[in-house]
Design a protein around this motif. Structure first.
Motif, PDB file in Angstrom:
ATOM      1  N   ASP A   1       0.808  -1.215   0.000  1.00  0.00           N
ATOM      2  CA  ASP A   1       0.000   0.000   0.000  1.00  0.00           C
ATOM      3  C   ASP A   1       0.849   1.277   0.000  1.00  0.00           C
ATOM      4  OD1 ASP A   1       0.982  -0.403   2.530  1.00  0.00           O
ATOM      5  OD2 ASP A   1      -0.827   0.286   3.548  1.00  0.00           O
ATOM      6  N   LYS A   2       2.177   1.129   0.112  1.00  0.00           N
ATOM      7  CA  LYS A   2       3.088   2.267   0.042  1.00  0.00           C
ATOM      8  C   LYS A   2       3.727   2.405  -1.341  1.00  0.00           C
ATOM      9  CE  LYS A   2       2.594   3.256   4.415  1.00  0.00           C
ATOM     10  NZ  LYS A   2       1.908   4.485   4.850  1.00  0.00           N
ATOM     11  N   ILE A   3       3.281   1.586  -2.273  1.00  0.00           N
ATOM     12  CA  ILE A   3       3.797   1.647  -3.650  1.00  0.00           C
ATOM     13  C   ILE A   3       2.828   2.488  -4.484  1.00  0.00           C
ATOM     14  CG2 ILE A   3       4.360   0.314  -5.713  1.00  0.00           C
ATOM     15  CD1 ILE A   3       5.121  -2.011  -3.890  1.00  0.00           C
ATOM     16  N   THR A   4       3.362   3.404  -5.260  1.00  0.00           N
ATOM     17  CA  THR A   4       2.553   4.298  -6.087  1.00  0.00           C
ATOM     18  C   THR A   4       3.044   4.262  -7.530  1.00  0.00           C
ATOM     19  OG1 THR A   4       2.199   5.803  -4.218  1.00  0.00           O
ATOM     20  CG2 THR A   4       1.717   6.665  -6.414  1.00  0.00           C
ATOM     21  N   VAL A   5       2.101   4.061  -8.437  1.00  0.00           N
ATOM     22  CA  VAL A   5       2.393   4.123  -9.875  1.00  0.00           C
ATOM     23  C   VAL A   5       1.640   5.329 -10.437  1.00  0.00           C
ATOM     24  CG1 VAL A   5       2.326   2.919 -12.077  1.00  0.00           C
ATOM     25  CG2 VAL A   5       2.608   1.613  -9.951  1.00  0.00           C
ATOM     26  N   GLU A   6       2.344   6.188 -11.133  1.00  0.00           N
ATOM     27  CA  GLU A   6       1.759   7.460 -11.574  1.00  0.00           C
ATOM     28  C   GLU A   6       2.133   7.742 -13.027  1.00  0.00           C
ATOM     29  OE1 GLU A   6       1.588  12.032  -9.778  1.00  0.00           O
ATOM     30  OE2 GLU A   6       3.074  10.585  -9.060  1.00  0.00           O
ATOM     31  N   ILE A   7       1.178   8.221 -13.789  1.00  0.00           N
ATOM     32  CA  ILE A   7       1.422   8.566 -15.185  1.00  0.00           C
ATOM     33  C   ILE A   7       0.931   9.995 -15.424  1.00  0.00           C
ATOM     34  CG2 ILE A   7      -0.769   7.508 -15.907  1.00  0.00           C
ATOM     35  CD1 ILE A   7       0.541   6.935 -18.627  1.00  0.00           C
ATOM     36  N   ASN A   8       1.667  10.722 -16.233  1.00  0.00           N
ATOM     37  CA  ASN A   8       1.291  12.105 -16.524  1.00  0.00           C
ATOM     38  C   ASN A   8       1.896  12.508 -17.863  1.00  0.00           C
ATOM     39  OD1 ASN A   8       0.178  14.628 -16.165  1.00  0.00           O
ATOM     40  ND2 ASN A   8       1.908  15.421 -15.006  1.00  0.00           N
ATOM     41  N   LYS A   9       1.301  13.520 -18.463  1.00  0.00           N
ATOM     42  CA  LYS A   9       1.801  14.065 -19.727  1.00  0.00           C
ATOM     43  C   LYS A   9       2.222  15.509 -19.507  1.00  0.00           C
ATOM     44  CE  LYS A   9       0.394  15.166 -24.490  1.00  0.00           C
ATOM     45  NZ  LYS A   9       0.295  16.623 -24.373  1.00  0.00           N
ATOM     46  N   VAL A  10       3.442  15.823 -19.886  1.00  0.00           N
ATOM     47  CA  VAL A  10       3.959  17.192 -19.821  1.00  0.00           C
ATOM     48  C   VAL A  10       4.586  17.513 -21.166  1.00  0.00           C
ATOM     49  CG1 VAL A  10       5.558  18.789 -18.706  1.00  0.00           C
ATOM     50  CG2 VAL A  10       4.385  17.039 -17.350  1.00  0.00           C
ATOM     51  N   LYS A  11       3.968  18.511 -21.834  1.00  0.00           N
ATOM     52  CA  LYS A  11       4.430  18.909 -23.170  1.00  0.00           C
ATOM     53  C   LYS A  11       4.395  17.691 -24.088  1.00  0.00           C
ATOM     54  CE  LYS A  11       7.048  22.896 -21.565  1.00  0.00           C
ATOM     55  NZ  LYS A  11       8.336  23.596 -21.522  1.00  0.00           N
ATOM     56  N   LYS A  12       5.549  17.309 -24.646  1.00  0.00           N
ATOM     57  CA  LYS A  12       5.553  16.215 -25.623  1.00  0.00           C
ATOM     58  C   LYS A  12       6.036  14.894 -25.021  1.00  0.00           C
ATOM     59  CE  LYS A  12      10.189  17.302 -27.391  1.00  0.00           C
ATOM     60  NZ  LYS A  12      10.989  17.543 -28.616  1.00  0.00           N
ATOM     61  N   TRP A  13       5.957  14.771 -23.698  1.00  0.00           N
ATOM     62  CA  TRP A  13       6.477  13.570 -23.042  1.00  0.00           C
ATOM     63  C   TRP A  13       5.411  12.922 -22.169  1.00  0.00           C
ATOM     64  CZ3 TRP A  13      11.171  12.195 -24.760  1.00  0.00           C
ATOM     65  CH2 TRP A  13      11.997  13.191 -25.290  1.00  0.00           C
ATOM     66  N   ILE A  14       5.462  11.588 -22.133  1.00  0.00           N
ATOM     67  CA  ILE A  14       4.673  10.805 -21.184  1.00  0.00           C
ATOM     68  C   ILE A  14       5.630  10.337 -20.089  1.00  0.00           C
ATOM     69  CG2 ILE A  14       3.328   8.708 -20.817  1.00  0.00           C
ATOM     70  CD1 ILE A  14       1.826  10.790 -22.380  1.00  0.00           C
TER      71      ILE A  14
ATOM     72  N   ILE B   1       6.146   8.261 -16.490  1.00  0.00           N
ATOM     73  CA  ILE B   1       5.601   7.225 -15.606  1.00  0.00           C
ATOM     74  C   ILE B   1       6.592   7.014 -14.473  1.00  0.00           C
ATOM     75  CG2 ILE B   1       4.870   4.818 -15.402  1.00  0.00           C
ATOM     76  CD1 ILE B   1       4.117   4.881 -18.349  1.00  0.00           C
ATOM     77  N   SER B   2       6.075   7.037 -13.247  1.00  0.00           N
ATOM     78  CA  SER B   2       6.955   6.828 -12.095  1.00  0.00           C
ATOM     79  C   SER B   2       6.425   5.667 -11.264  1.00  0.00           C
ATOM     80  CB  SER B   2       7.046   8.086 -11.234  1.00  0.00           C
ATOM     81  OG  SER B   2       5.821   8.335 -10.578  1.00  0.00           O
ATOM     82  N   VAL B   3       7.352   4.920 -10.680  1.00  0.00           N
ATOM     83  CA  VAL B   3       7.035   3.843  -9.738  1.00  0.00           C
ATOM     84  C   VAL B   3       7.792   4.162  -8.454  1.00  0.00           C
ATOM     85  CG1 VAL B   3       7.114   1.381  -9.262  1.00  0.00           C
ATOM     86  CG2 VAL B   3       6.728   2.179 -11.608  1.00  0.00           C
ATOM     87  N   ARG B   4       7.044   4.405  -7.392  1.00  0.00           N
ATOM     88  CA  ARG B   4       7.648   4.832  -6.125  1.00  0.00           C
ATOM     89  C   ARG B   4       7.305   3.837  -5.025  1.00  0.00           C
ATOM     90  NH1 ARG B   4       9.063   9.848  -3.561  1.00  0.00           N
ATOM     91  NH2 ARG B   4       8.660   9.765  -1.310  1.00  0.00           N
TER      92      ARG B   4
ATOM     93  N   THR C   1      16.648   7.189  -1.531  1.00  0.00           N
ATOM     94  CA  THR C   1      17.235   7.507  -0.231  1.00  0.00           C
ATOM     95  C   THR C   1      17.286   6.222   0.579  1.00  0.00           C
ATOM     96  OG1 THR C   1      16.299   9.740  -0.290  1.00  0.00           O
ATOM     97  CG2 THR C   1      17.039   8.902   1.849  1.00  0.00           C
ATOM     98  N   GLU C   2      18.475   5.828   0.967  1.00  0.00           N
ATOM     99  CA  GLU C   2      18.639   4.545   1.645  1.00  0.00           C
ATOM    100  C   GLU C   2      17.810   4.508   2.921  1.00  0.00           C
ATOM    101  OE1 GLU C   2      22.207   1.573   3.224  1.00  0.00           O
ATOM    102  OE2 GLU C   2      22.673   3.599   2.499  1.00  0.00           O
ATOM    103  N   GLY C   3      17.037   3.442   3.043  1.00  0.00           N
ATOM    104  CA  GLY C   3      16.208   3.245   4.218  1.00  0.00           C
ATOM    105  C   GLY C   3      14.875   3.964   4.173  1.00  0.00           C
ATOM    106  N   LYS C   4      14.586   4.723   3.096  1.00  0.00           N
ATOM    107  CA  LYS C   4      13.341   5.495   3.052  1.00  0.00           C
ATOM    108  C   LYS C   4      12.509   5.236   1.802  1.00  0.00           C
ATOM    109  CE  LYS C   4      14.817   9.379   5.935  1.00  0.00           C
ATOM    110  NZ  LYS C   4      14.972  10.862   6.003  1.00  0.00           N
ATOM    111  N   MET C   5      13.076   5.443   0.634  1.00  0.00           N
ATOM    112  CA  MET C   5      12.259   5.359  -0.576  1.00  0.00           C
ATOM    113  C   MET C   5      13.127   5.187  -1.820  1.00  0.00           C
ATOM    114  SD  MET C   5      13.083   8.366  -2.282  1.00  0.00           S
ATOM    115  CE  MET C   5      11.734   8.594  -3.421  1.00  0.00           C
ATOM    116  N   THR C   6      12.448   4.748  -2.886  1.00  0.00           N
ATOM    117  CA  THR C   6      13.044   4.705  -4.218  1.00  0.00           C
ATOM    118  C   THR C   6      11.969   5.105  -5.214  1.00  0.00           C
ATOM    119  OG1 THR C   6      14.615   2.945  -3.659  1.00  0.00           O
ATOM    120  CG2 THR C   6      14.128   3.274  -6.001  1.00  0.00           C
ATOM    121  N   GLU C   7      12.320   5.985  -6.142  1.00  0.00           N
ATOM    122  CA  GLU C   7      11.394   6.372  -7.203  1.00  0.00           C
ATOM    123  C   GLU C   7      12.091   6.235  -8.551  1.00  0.00           C
ATOM    124  OE1 GLU C   7       8.340   9.932  -8.593  1.00  0.00           O
ATOM    125  OE2 GLU C   7       9.812  10.315  -7.015  1.00  0.00           O
ATOM    126  N   VAL C   8      11.510   5.439  -9.411  1.00  0.00           N
ATOM    127  CA  VAL C   8      12.020   5.257 -10.766  1.00  0.00           C
ATOM    128  C   VAL C   8      11.118   6.043 -11.709  1.00  0.00           C
ATOM    129  CG1 VAL C   8      12.670   3.617 -12.555  1.00  0.00           C
ATOM    130  CG2 VAL C   8      12.838   2.960 -10.142  1.00  0.00           C
TER     131      VAL C   8
END
Length: 422
Positions: A335-348, A350-353, A402-409
């Protein structure tokens, strides 16, 4: 989405010490050259003003001599550059005047006398000198003078047209501007060269990785093809001989053989054709399909707007599944994993946190190296292959952790949409 919006508006670049040192050295060099130029120009300007002051002092002394000997007209004949003269006493009483006085010191009330001023618009040098016969000259030189001039201050104001002086001043200013521009151009060229060199180094590193993968692939194909086939064959014999007793063990063996075979095929595909069979797909719809394969508590932020990108669907699915599997294996609660998609200008984007264990600082630089992994069952090629797939279609992938806290790709690909940007 709002609090992470800034991350989607630009491609993030990882900072490192050599880059910081380079830019600091460039800035210090630019400032040093600028400061040196300013000092040299000011020194030359000061020298010019000193020479002008000496010249005007000489003119003042000649005027003084002419005034005291009633030969002022002769002096003016020999000095056609003189535009105006006024001689007056300390109380303002005019003793002599000539020509048009542009900046009469009695009107402009100069704070200091015995200095030189300038009027650049009219190319005028303005000299204001206070002379006291009793104070400034020995008695033997003043004994023949009229007593009314002895002991009293007399102010000599001369306005002389001197285009050469102002021409030299303007030339020094132009030289200063040119030097600044040249320095700035050199700085920009060095910056451009460094960026180009950095890009070339990244390309060389990528090519080096490809060479390593190519060599590894040839070795793997040659050394593992026959053993894997033999293992699969022997597993089938064992399964037929002992269908109930060793069913679980043979199943594990077959799964591992399939995993190794799939890894070899993935690496081979990576080297031969990273672009794959491209087609236009909607990444939002893709995410909706994939979310059914993962725990429902994972947070998915998918706008209703339809997007369009051109990419190989299998490779795109492989990228998403690889990132999601990494997040699930990071130690983060689903429940602490987030998948997000967005469009900015000419790019799509996607992040996985996730909020798992993060990536240790000492291995962050190696996460895209081939066959580097910290997992007991990892292959060490997932992130590198994903990055390669994205680069092949004009996108990229970056990681913040950040070691011990989070990772966002965060990864991005160009969109086919031509509508309004979000």
């Amino acid at each position: 989405m709002k609090k992470h919006q800034h991350k989607f508006s630009r491609k993030k670049s990882a900072s490192n010490l050599p880059v910081k040192i380079y830019y600091l050295a460039q800035i210090l060099s630019f400032l040093s050259i600028t400061l040196l130029t300013v000092l040299l120009i000011r020194f030359n300007l000061h020298e010019k003003k000193i020479l002008a002051k000496m010249h005007m002092d000489q003119s003042t002394m000649k005027l003084l001599s002419a005034f005291l000997t009633d030969t002022t007209d002769m002096f003016l004949t020999r000095a056609p550059e003189i535009e105006g003269i006024v001689i007056y006493e300390a109380d303002g009483t005019t003793l002599f005047s000539y020509g048009e006085i542009i900046r009469d010191p009695r009107i402009y009330n100069y704070d200091e006398l015995n200095i030189i001023n300038t009027d650049s618009k009219r190319s005028l040098l303005l000299s204001n000198s206070v002379i006291n016969m009793q104070r400034d000259f020995p008695p033997e030189r003043t004994r023949f003078l009229d007593n009314k001039y002895i002991g009293n201050d007399i102010i000599f104001h001369i306005e002389e047209k001197n285009q050469r002086f102002f021409h030299d001043i303007r030339k020094l200013i132009y030289i200063q501007i040119i030097i600044h521009l040249i320095t700035l151009l050199i700085f920009m060229q060095a910056h451009r060269f460094y960026q180009k060199s950095s890009s070339m180094r990244e390309q060389l590193k990528s090519q080096e990785n490809l060479v390593i993968l190519g060599s590894a692939l040839r070795t793997l194909t040659h050394e593992m093809k026959n053993p894997l086939a033999a293992i699969r064959l022997q597993s089938g014999f064992i399964n037929r001989l002992y269908p109930e007793d060793l069913k679980e063990e043979t199943y594990v063996i077959n799964c591992e053989v399939e995993r190794l075979s799939h890894l070899m095929g993935t690496v081979r595909d990576y080297l031969k054709n990273p672009v794959g069979n491209q087609e236009s797909i909607d990444p939002s719809s893709f995410l909706h399909k994939i979310r059914k394969l993962y725990p429902s508590v994972i947070k998915w932020i998918i706008p209703e707007e339809k997007y369009s990108i051109t990419i190989d669907p299998d490779k795109f699915r492989s990228i998403l599944e690889n990132l999601l599997n990494n997040a699930m294996e990071s130690g983060s609660e689903p429940d602490k994993i987030t998948v997000e998609i967005n469009k900015v200008k000419k790019w799509i984007y996607i992040s996985v946190r996730d909020e798992g264990s993060g990536i240790p600082e000492d291995i962050k630089e190696r996460i895209f190296d081939p066959f580097f992994t910290t997992k007991s069952r990892g292959s060490g090629v997932g992130l590198m292959i994903s990055k390669r797939f994205l680069e092949a279609v004009g996108g990229n992938l970056e990681i913040e952790s950040t070691e011990g806290k989070m990772t966002e790709v965060l990864f991005w690909v160009p969109t086919n949409n031509k509508g309004k940007n979000q």
